[in-house]
Design a protein around this motif. Structure first.
Motif, PDB file in Angstrom:
ATOM      1  N   LEU A  12     -37.733  -2.779  -5.540  1.00  0.00           N
ATOM      2  CA  LEU A  12     -37.216  -2.171  -6.476  1.00  0.00           C
ATOM      3  C   LEU A  12     -37.217  -3.203  -7.177  1.00  0.00           C
ATOM      4  N   TRP A  13     -35.747  -3.962  -6.960  1.00  0.00           N
ATOM      5  CA  TRP A  13     -35.388  -4.974  -8.248  1.00  0.00           C
ATOM      6  C   TRP A  13     -35.652  -5.943  -8.337  1.00  0.00           C
ATOM      7  N   HIS A  14     -37.210  -6.405  -7.285  1.00  0.00           N
ATOM      8  CA  HIS A  14     -37.695  -6.956  -7.500  1.00  0.00           C
ATOM      9  C   HIS A  14     -38.972  -6.394  -9.085  1.00  0.00           C
ATOM     10  N   ASN A  15     -39.291  -5.833  -8.597  1.00  0.00           N
ATOM     11  CA  ASN A  15     -40.400  -4.919  -9.481  1.00  0.00           C
ATOM     12  C   ASN A  15     -39.917  -4.923 -10.868  1.00  0.00           C
ATOM     13  N   VAL A  16     -38.296  -4.931 -11.360  1.00  0.00           N
ATOM     14  CA  VAL A  16     -38.190  -4.553 -12.372  1.00  0.00           C
ATOM     15  C   VAL A  16     -38.264  -5.911 -13.337  1.00  0.00           C
ATOM     16  N   GLN A  17     -37.617  -7.516 -12.187  1.00  0.00           N
ATOM     17  CA  GLN A  17     -37.396  -8.648 -12.704  1.00  0.00           C
ATOM     18  C   GLN A  17     -38.770  -9.072 -13.213  1.00  0.00           C
ATOM     19  N   TYR A  18     -39.934  -8.718 -12.274  1.00  0.00           N
ATOM     20  CA  TYR A  18     -41.343  -9.115 -12.802  1.00  0.00           C
ATOM     21  C   TYR A  18     -41.436  -8.093 -13.529  1.00  0.00           C
ATOM     22  N   ALA A  19     -40.952  -7.200 -13.577  1.00  0.00           N
ATOM     23  CA  ALA A  19     -41.382  -6.279 -15.259  1.00  0.00           C
ATOM     24  C   ALA A  19     -40.810  -7.260 -16.279  1.00  0.00           C
TER      25      ALA A  19
ATOM     26  N   VAL B  42     -49.442  -1.559 -27.146  1.00  0.00           N
ATOM     27  CA  VAL B  42     -50.747  -0.996 -26.380  1.00  0.00           C
ATOM     28  C   VAL B  42     -50.278  -2.260 -24.623  1.00  0.00           C
ATOM     29  N   ASN B  43     -50.005  -3.857 -25.828  1.00  0.00           N
ATOM     30  CA  ASN B  43     -49.899  -4.754 -24.709  1.00  0.00           C
ATOM     31  C   ASN B  43     -48.646  -4.786 -23.725  1.00  0.00           C
ATOM     32  N   VAL B  44     -47.358  -4.173 -24.701  1.00  0.00           N
ATOM     33  CA  VAL B  44     -45.892  -4.064 -23.411  1.00  0.00           C
ATOM     34  C   VAL B  44     -46.529  -2.533 -22.398  1.00  0.00           C
ATOM     35  N   THR B  45     -47.675  -1.515 -22.879  1.00  0.00           N
ATOM     36  CA  THR B  45     -47.573  -0.625 -21.807  1.00  0.00           C
ATOM     37  C   THR B  45     -48.425  -1.076 -20.439  1.00  0.00           C
ATOM     38  N   LEU B  46     -49.951  -2.144 -20.671  1.00  0.00           N
ATOM     39  CA  LEU B  46     -50.491  -2.573 -20.347  1.00  0.00           C
ATOM     40  C   LEU B  46     -50.092  -3.214 -19.166  1.00  0.00           C
ATOM     41  N   SER B  47     -48.905  -4.441 -19.568  1.00  0.00           N
ATOM     42  CA  SER B  47     -48.672  -5.389 -18.967  1.00  0.00           C
ATOM     43  C   SER B  47     -47.600  -5.242 -17.857  1.00  0.00           C
ATOM     44  N   LEU B  48     -46.318  -3.896 -18.527  1.00  0.00           N
ATOM     45  CA  LEU B  48     -45.955  -3.128 -17.583  1.00  0.00           C
ATOM     46  C   LEU B  48     -46.466  -2.739 -16.428  1.00  0.00           C
ATOM     47  N   LEU B  49     -47.129  -1.729 -16.625  1.00  0.00           N
ATOM     48  CA  LEU B  49     -47.979  -1.120 -15.869  1.00  0.00           C
ATOM     49  C   LEU B  49     -48.442  -1.724 -14.644  1.00  0.00           C
ATOM     50  N   GLY B  50     -49.010  -3.158 -15.701  1.00  0.00           N
ATOM     51  CA  GLY B  50     -49.076  -4.407 -14.201  1.00  0.00           C
ATOM     52  C   GLY B  50     -48.095  -4.787 -13.190  1.00  0.00           C
ATOM     53  N   ALA B  51     -47.134  -5.201 -13.930  1.00  0.00           N
ATOM     54  CA  ALA B  51     -45.799  -5.595 -13.069  1.00  0.00           C
ATOM     55  C   ALA B  51     -45.243  -4.353 -11.686  1.00  0.00           C
TER      56      ALA B  51
ATOM     57  N   SER C  25     -47.033   7.312   1.787  1.00  0.00           N
ATOM     58  CA  SER C  25     -47.720   8.457   0.928  1.00  0.00           C
ATOM     59  C   SER C  25     -46.569   9.217  -0.241  1.00  0.00           C
ATOM     60  N   ALA C  26     -44.800   9.525   0.759  1.00  0.00           N
ATOM     61  CA  ALA C  26     -44.155  10.140  -0.316  1.00  0.00           C
ATOM     62  C   ALA C  26     -43.650   8.898  -0.946  1.00  0.00           C
ATOM     63  N   LEU C  27     -43.763   7.406  -0.313  1.00  0.00           N
ATOM     64  CA  LEU C  27     -42.994   5.987  -1.852  1.00  0.00           C
ATOM     65  C   LEU C  27     -44.162   6.251  -2.515  1.00  0.00           C
ATOM     66  N   SER C  28     -45.071   6.379  -2.281  1.00  0.00           N
ATOM     67  CA  SER C  28     -46.172   6.243  -3.242  1.00  0.00           C
ATOM     68  C   SER C  28     -45.955   7.197  -4.399  1.00  0.00           C
ATOM     69  N   TYR C  29     -45.723   7.758  -3.930  1.00  0.00           N
ATOM     70  CA  TYR C  29     -45.473   8.812  -5.204  1.00  0.00           C
ATOM     71  C   TYR C  29     -44.953   9.439  -6.036  1.00  0.00           C
ATOM     72  N   ALA C  30     -43.481   8.441  -5.336  1.00  0.00           N
ATOM     73  CA  ALA C  30     -41.673   8.612  -5.965  1.00  0.00           C
ATOM     74  C   ALA C  30     -42.073   7.623  -6.961  1.00  0.00           C
ATOM     75  N   ILE C  31     -42.788   5.999  -6.857  1.00  0.00           N
ATOM     76  CA  ILE C  31     -42.802   5.399  -7.184  1.00  0.00           C
ATOM     77  C   ILE C  31     -44.245   5.337  -8.256  1.00  0.00           C
ATOM     78  N   PHE C  32     -45.050   6.255  -8.273  1.00  0.00           N
ATOM     79  CA  PHE C  32     -45.767   6.196  -9.590  1.00  0.00           C
ATOM     80  C   PHE C  32     -44.765   8.004 -10.504  1.00  0.00           C
ATOM     81  N   LEU C  33     -44.227   8.452 -10.001  1.00  0.00           N
ATOM     82  CA  LEU C  33     -43.455   9.151 -10.874  1.00  0.00           C
ATOM     83  C   LEU C  33     -42.624   8.202 -11.763  1.00  0.00           C
ATOM     84  N   LEU C  34     -41.813   7.717 -10.611  1.00  0.00           N
ATOM     85  CA  LEU C  34     -40.782   6.726 -11.481  1.00  0.00           C
ATOM     86  C   LEU C  34     -41.353   5.956 -12.904  1.00  0.00           C
ATOM     87  N   ILE C  35     -43.063   5.228 -12.550  1.00  0.00           N
ATOM     88  CA  ILE C  35     -43.359   4.574 -13.261  1.00  0.00           C
ATOM     89  C   ILE C  35     -44.140   5.713 -14.707  1.00  0.00           C
TER      90      ILE C  35
END
Lengths: 289, 285
Positions: free
Chosen positions: B60-67, B208-217, B257-267
């Motif tokens: 998660l921390w890597h995703n934050v840095q990546y974002a 638009v640009n921030v949302t797209l790159s954030l979702l991508g990250a 599956s639980a992981l992907s749901y938690a992440i989906f909610l977080l995003i």
């Protein structure tokens, strides 16, 4: 007012020089960033024609050896011919499927007085940004005995592209004047006949946008292929190239670059030929109104 | 009723392969299941397990840095280039075509290409640095735990800055030129025009640009999987890769599956917060 503006403005000679300098500087910056993008791609193609000594000794230049052998090696070892055919088939199949079912849906949502039109449209729009639920999708496809098959890959891929396609078609059909279909219906056409013979022929811009978005998404799709496809003969280009890279990449780079070139040059050529449509379609697809 | 037949094929296909999995994933998240043996209902255990999952925390921390890295890099670069390109008319089409090019390439191709570009001995980056006398900066970009993630971030920026630039350009074209003429008459400097006219009016495209790159990250998978497989020493392991490994390498379909749901909610939460922040007092003219 004019007097004040004149007093604020610098002397004309100096102004012209300023403009020249900023013009040259902007072009310089733009050219550098364009080169950063284009050079690695061109370099990939050069590298695909270098033998190992050329690759390691002649890093920046054009190939001296013209090692076409790389392509033969990649073609045989990575099964690129089959992968190329698979990618073309899968991409075209999803495009045809998506256009065939998203166009009538978008038309009905735009033009018919459907009671649940807004609800249906919202279902598509609200879930559009959700990532593909891969794990339950995988479980579902296992239950349906559809993993590791063309159908089991094409259908989810098309489903993933549907919301955006419906969105694009609906937005386009909203701009078509009602008189167009009415004239056709008066002439004795059914609603379906009017749609097929009158509406679709004038809808090329929307069809082109959807087709480009869907073809590109399918052509470059990798994650679902990685999870759903097991048999080597069903691999699409991105999957075949990744497997080839993991198995051979650390030793023999010439054929790797040949594989990368085969995987990207067809798309680059199409892009350069139709770049206006590509740029418009992809950015419109991203912005979604 | 016949009218609904027009919508039915699209809705049916979408329901079967997206909506049904989206819903059945909730049930899956409550199971312990390897996909073969009978599934066992474990309630919320999978979610408890996440709290103890150290790999998840670091991913998660890597995703934050990546974002942070990709959003900042893409926005600054693409906005700067759009501003330059908006003013210089000559050659605009050529620059646009060139800068947009990597958008049509797959991340697999881009990732493998850059693996070689980053090569310690024969890669373009280190050779360029050595040839301009900066050989001290040359290093094993993908082999060093401190720089590998940032090397991947650079590749992501490379692929998309032309794309975001085109979106900014479209936004710039909607700003009426009279505003700048009026500002010039009032003696406003270039900088003042940028901060008082251009940037406020670019808010919608910025969003638009921030949302797209954030979702991508937050969803990034292809680049780290192809280039580093999460290494070295997990330094480029991201959430999507963690989910993939849990579900398809270790056969923990319920936990994955639980992981992907938690992440989906977080995003979703992040996206909503950011939407509020950015859309507040949108400029009107």
């Amino acid at each position: 007012m004019a007097v004040i503006a004149d007093a604020v403005a610098p002397r004309p000679g100096r102004k012209r020089l300023d403009r020249l300098v900023t013009g040259v500087l902007s072009h310089l910056v733009l050219a550098i960033f364009a080169l950063i993008v284009v050079y690695p791609v061109a370099w990939m193609v050069f590298a695909s024609l270098k033998d190992q000594t050329d690759l390691l000794g002649n890093i920046w230049g054009l190939p001296r050896s013209w090692a076409w052998r790389n392509y033969g090696d990649a073609w045989r070892t990575a099964g690129l011919g089959r992968a190329l055919a698979n990618s073309i088939f899968v991409s075209l199949a999803t495009v045809v499927l998506v256009v065939a079912i998203a166009a009538p849906a978008g038309y009905a949502l735009a033009k018919f007085r459907l009671r649940y039109a807004t609800a249906i449209f919202l279902v598509f729009v609200l879930t559009m940004q959700a990532p593909v639920p891969v794990i339950p999708l995988y479980v579902l496809l296992v239950r349906l005995h559809m993993t590791d098959s063309y159908v089991g890959y094409i259908l989810p891929l098309a489903a993933g592209g549907l919301p955006l396609a419906v969105f694009v078609f609906r937005a386009f059909f909203l701009t078509i004047p009602r008189e167009l279909e009415e004239a056709a219906v008066v002439d004795g056409s059914t609603r379906l006949g009017a749609f097929l013979r009158v509406v679709m022929p004038v809808s090329t811009p929307a069809v082109a946008t959807v087709a480009i978005l869907q073809f590109l998404a399918a052509w470059n799709e990798y994650f679902l292929a990685l999870i759903l496809i097991r048999s080597p003969e069903l691999r699409t280009l991105p999957l075949a190239i990744q497997v080839f890279f993991f198995d051979w990449g650390r030793t023999d780079w010439g054929p790797i670059f040949a594989a990368l070139s085969v995987g990207s040059i067809p798309m680059i050529v199409v892009y350069v030929l139709m770049q206006r449509r590509f740029v418009q379609g992809l950015t419109a697809g991203a912005v979604k109104g | 009723m016949a009218s609904y037949l027009w919508v039915l094929p699209a809705l049916g296909l979408y329901a079967l392969f997206t909506l049904v999995p989206l819903a059945s994933g909730v049930w899956l998240a409550l199971l312990r299941w390897d996909g073969i043996a009978p599934a066992e209902f474990v309630g919320l255990q999978n979610f408890e397990r996440m709290l103890r999952d150290e790999r998840l925390a670091s991913a998660l921390w890597h995703n934050v840095q990546y974002a942070l890295g990709t959003v900042a890099g893409k926005i600054v670069l693409s906005l700067g280039l759009a501003l330059l390109l908006h003013r210089s008319l000559r050659g605009r089409a050529v620059y646009r075509t060139a800068l947009f090019l990597p958008v049509v390439m797959s991340f697999v191709v881009v990732g493998i290409l850059w693996t070689w570009i980053y090569n310690d001995d024969f890669g373009l980056v280190n050779n360029l640095l050595r040839s301009v006398g900066l050989g001290g900066l040359a290093q094993d970009w993908l082999g060093d735990t401190r720089v590998a993630l940032w090397a991947l971030i650079a590749v992501d920026i490379w692929k998309w800055y032309g794309f975001h630039m085109v979106i900014f350009l479209a936004g710039l074209q909607t700003i009426p030129t009279e505003l700048y003429e009026a500002a010039r008459l009032d003696g406003a400097s270039r900088w003042r025009q940028l901060t008082s006219i251009t940037l406020p009016l670019l808010r919608p495209v910025m969003l638009v640009n921030v949302t797209l790159s954030l979702l991508g990250a937050m969803n990034v998978f292809d680049i780290p999987y192809v280039m580093t497989e999460g290494g070295p020493a997990n330094s480029t392991n991201v959430v999507a890769l963690h989910v993939y490994l849990q579900a398809f390498k270790f056969n923990r379909l319920g936990y994955g599956s639980a992981l992907s749901y938690a992440i989906f909610l977080l995003i979703t939460v992040i996206a909503l917060v950011q939407l509020r922040l950015l859309s507040r007092n949108t400029a009107e003219y």
